[in-house]
Design a protein around this motif. Structure first.
Motif, mmCIF file in Angstrom:
data_model
loop_
_atom_site.group_PDB
_atom_site.id
_atom_site.type_symbol
_atom_site.label_atom_id
_atom_site.label_comp_id
_atom_site.label_asym_id
_atom_site.label_seq_id
_atom_site.Cartn_x
_atom_site.Cartn_y
_atom_site.Cartn_z
ATOM 1 N N ALA A 1 17.875 -3.761 -4.488
ATOM 2 C CA ALA A 1 17.836 -4.293 -5.852
ATOM 3 C C ALA A 1 17.273 -5.710 -5.905
ATOM 4 O O ALA A 1 16.842 -6.162 -6.967
ATOM 5 C CB ALA A 1 19.239 -4.265 -6.451
ATOM 6 N N ALA A 2 17.231 -6.412 -4.783
ATOM 7 C CA ALA A 2 16.701 -7.781 -4.759
ATOM 8 C C ALA A 2 15.176 -7.823 -4.781
ATOM 9 O O ALA A 2 14.589 -8.874 -5.015
ATOM 10 C CB ALA A 2 17.215 -8.523 -3.524
ATOM 11 N N SER A 3 14.518 -6.693 -4.542
ATOM 12 C CA SER A 3 13.052 -6.667 -4.515
ATOM 13 C C SER A 3 12.499 -6.773 -5.932
ATOM 14 O O SER A 3 12.935 -6.061 -6.836
ATOM 15 C CB SER A 3 12.544 -5.381 -3.874
ATOM 16 N N ASN A 4 11.506 -7.660 -6.099
ATOM 17 C CA ASN A 4 10.872 -7.848 -7.402
ATOM 18 C C ASN A 4 9.356 -7.665 -7.377
ATOM 19 O O ASN A 4 8.749 -7.441 -8.414
ATOM 20 C CB ASN A 4 11.220 -9.222 -7.968
ATOM 21 N N SER A 5 8.741 -7.811 -6.207
ATOM 22 C CA SER A 5 7.305 -7.544 -6.080
ATOM 23 C C SER A 5 7.070 -6.852 -4.754
ATOM 24 O O SER A 5 7.912 -6.903 -3.849
ATOM 25 C CB SER A 5 6.480 -8.823 -6.210
ATOM 26 N N GLU A 6 5.898 -6.198 -4.642
ATOM 27 C CA GLU A 6 5.662 -5.351 -3.469
ATOM 28 C C GLU A 6 4.169 -5.199 -3.224
ATOM 29 O O GLU A 6 3.379 -5.190 -4.164
ATOM 30 C CB GLU A 6 6.294 -3.979 -3.751
ATOM 31 N N ILE A 7 3.824 -5.071 -1.956
ATOM 32 C CA ILE A 7 2.466 -4.706 -1.567
ATOM 33 C C ILE A 7 2.585 -3.570 -0.560
ATOM 34 O O ILE A 7 3.424 -3.627 0.344
ATOM 35 C CB ILE A 7 1.676 -5.903 -0.995
ATOM 36 N N VAL A 8 1.777 -2.532 -0.746
ATOM 37 C CA VAL A 8 1.796 -1.373 0.145
ATOM 38 C C VAL A 8 0.362 -1.032 0.523
ATOM 39 O O VAL A 8 -0.482 -0.836 -0.353
ATOM 40 C CB VAL A 8 2.476 -0.151 -0.505
ATOM 41 N N VAL A 9 0.105 -0.961 1.836
ATOM 42 C CA VAL A 9 -1.220 -0.650 2.361
ATOM 43 C C VAL A 9 -1.172 0.729 3.024
ATOM 44 O O VAL A 9 -0.356 0.951 3.928
ATOM 45 C CB VAL A 9 -1.666 -1.704 3.403
ATOM 46 N N PRO A 10 -2.030 1.663 2.593
ATOM 47 C CA PRO A 10 -2.059 2.967 3.265
ATOM 48 C C PRO A 10 -2.674 2.824 4.658
ATOM 49 O O PRO A 10 -3.586 2.020 4.865
ATOM 50 C CB PRO A 10 -2.949 3.819 2.362
ATOM 51 N N LEU A 11 -2.165 3.580 5.599
ATOM 52 C CA LEU A 11 -2.665 3.578 6.977
ATOM 53 C C LEU A 11 -3.431 4.877 7.199
ATOM 54 O O LEU A 11 -2.849 5.960 7.178
ATOM 55 C CB LEU A 11 -1.501 3.467 7.959
ATOM 56 N N ILE A 12 -4.733 4.740 7.407
ATOM 57 C CA ILE A 12 -5.620 5.889 7.576
ATOM 58 C C ILE A 12 -6.238 5.806 8.971
ATOM 59 O O ILE A 12 -6.736 4.753 9.367
ATOM 60 C CB ILE A 12 -6.744 5.874 6.509
ATOM 61 N N ASP A 13 -6.200 6.912 9.728
ATOM 62 C CA ASP A 13 -6.748 6.878 11.081
ATOM 63 C C ASP A 13 -8.271 7.077 11.068
ATOM 64 O O ASP A 13 -8.885 7.270 10.007
ATOM 65 C CB ASP A 13 -6.041 7.873 12.003
ATOM 66 N N ALA A 14 -8.870 7.037 12.247
ATOM 67 C CA ALA A 14 -10.326 7.131 12.385
ATOM 68 C C ALA A 14 -10.877 8.467 11.884
ATOM 69 O O ALA A 14 -12.042 8.557 11.525
ATOM 70 C CB ALA A 14 -10.727 6.924 13.850
ATOM 71 N N ARG A 15 -10.057 9.495 11.858
ATOM 72 C CA ARG A 15 -10.487 10.812 11.351
ATOM 73 C C ARG A 15 -10.327 10.915 9.838
ATOM 74 O O ARG A 15 -10.603 11.952 9.257
ATOM 75 C CB ARG A 15 -9.684 11.921 12.022
ATOM 76 N N GLY A 16 -9.812 9.845 9.203
ATOM 77 C CA GLY A 16 -9.591 9.856 7.760
ATOM 78 C C GLY A 16 -8.264 10.458 7.351
ATOM 79 O O GLY A 16 -8.032 10.728 6.174
ATOM 80 N N GLU A 17 -7.374 10.666 8.324
ATOM 81 C CA GLU A 17 -6.065 11.258 8.051
ATOM 82 C C GLU A 17 -5.037 10.179 7.714
ATOM 83 O O GLU A 17 -5.026 9.101 8.310
ATOM 84 C CB GLU A 17 -5.570 12.045 9.277
ATOM 85 N N LEU A 18 -4.139 10.497 6.779
ATOM 86 C CA LEU A 18 -3.054 9.595 6.419
ATOM 87 C C LEU A 18 -2.039 9.527 7.552
ATOM 88 O O LEU A 18 -1.519 10.554 7.995
ATOM 89 C CB LEU A 18 -2.370 10.087 5.138
ATOM 90 N N VAL A 19 -1.771 8.327 8.038
ATOM 91 C CA VAL A 19 -0.768 8.093 9.072
ATOM 92 C C VAL A 19 0.541 7.652 8.431
ATOM 93 O O VAL A 19 1.623 8.001 8.884
ATOM 94 C CB VAL A 19 -1.258 7.023 10.079
#
Length: 165
Positions: free
Chosen positions: A111-129
């Motif tokens: 509940a203390a979180s007020n802002s956020e940054i999320v980076v997707p991790l994609i491997d060399a084959r273009g797959e979601l990690v």
């Protein structure tokens, strides 16, 4: 260990550059993704100001599952498209959220979180990690400089992974 100060003597890009150098050194020579994820999360969490959570969610083929992190206990599983993490994973686009309470479908693990940054991790084959997720108790904590810095750090993390993993 490098401490990111709130001093205006250095700009964010220089500070992220210093942190990137530390991350490369920390991960160099180690290919175990869990060990690297744990050390990476600790490095970022203890180096950047105004954070209350920093860590990974890894994609298991169906949903995101919590991985190594720093901060309070977290939600264990997140569906693709749900919350900021699930949105970043589904869209494969970094999400910079100034006020999580204004984000429809936000998942409040802390509940203390007020802002956020999320980076997707994609491997060399273009797959979601998975995703790299960082929360702050400050509204508006993250900006475009943080996006660039976090994306650069995530490239370093992804390059540390063994090619077969």
């Amino acid at each position: 260990m490098f401490e990111l100060s709130t001093s205006l003597s250095q700009n964010k890009s220089e500070l992220y550059g210093d942190l990137a150098s530390q991350a490369r050194g920390l991960l160099e020579g180690e290919s175990d993704p869990i060990a690297n994820a744990a050390n990476f999360a600790a490095l970022v969490y203890h180096s950047l100001p105004d954070l209350n959570w920093a860590g990974f969610y890894f994609f298991d083929g169906k949903e995101l599952v919590v991985g190594p992190f720093q901060g309070k206990p977290a939600c264990v599983r997140i569906a693709l498209g749900r919350g900021v993490c699930g949105t970043a994973a589904q869209l494969r686009q970094t999400q910079v959220i100034q006020d999580v309470h204004a984000f429809e479908g936000h998942i409040a693990c802390d509940a203390a979180s007020n802002s956020e940054i999320v980076v997707p991790l994609i491997d060399a084959r273009g797959e979601l990690v998975g995703v790299w997720d960082v929360d702050s108790p400050k509204v508006g904590r993250f900006d475009e400089a943080d996006r660039a810095g976090m994306e650069a750090l995530c490239r370093i993390f992804m390059n540390s992974r063994a090619p077969t993993i």
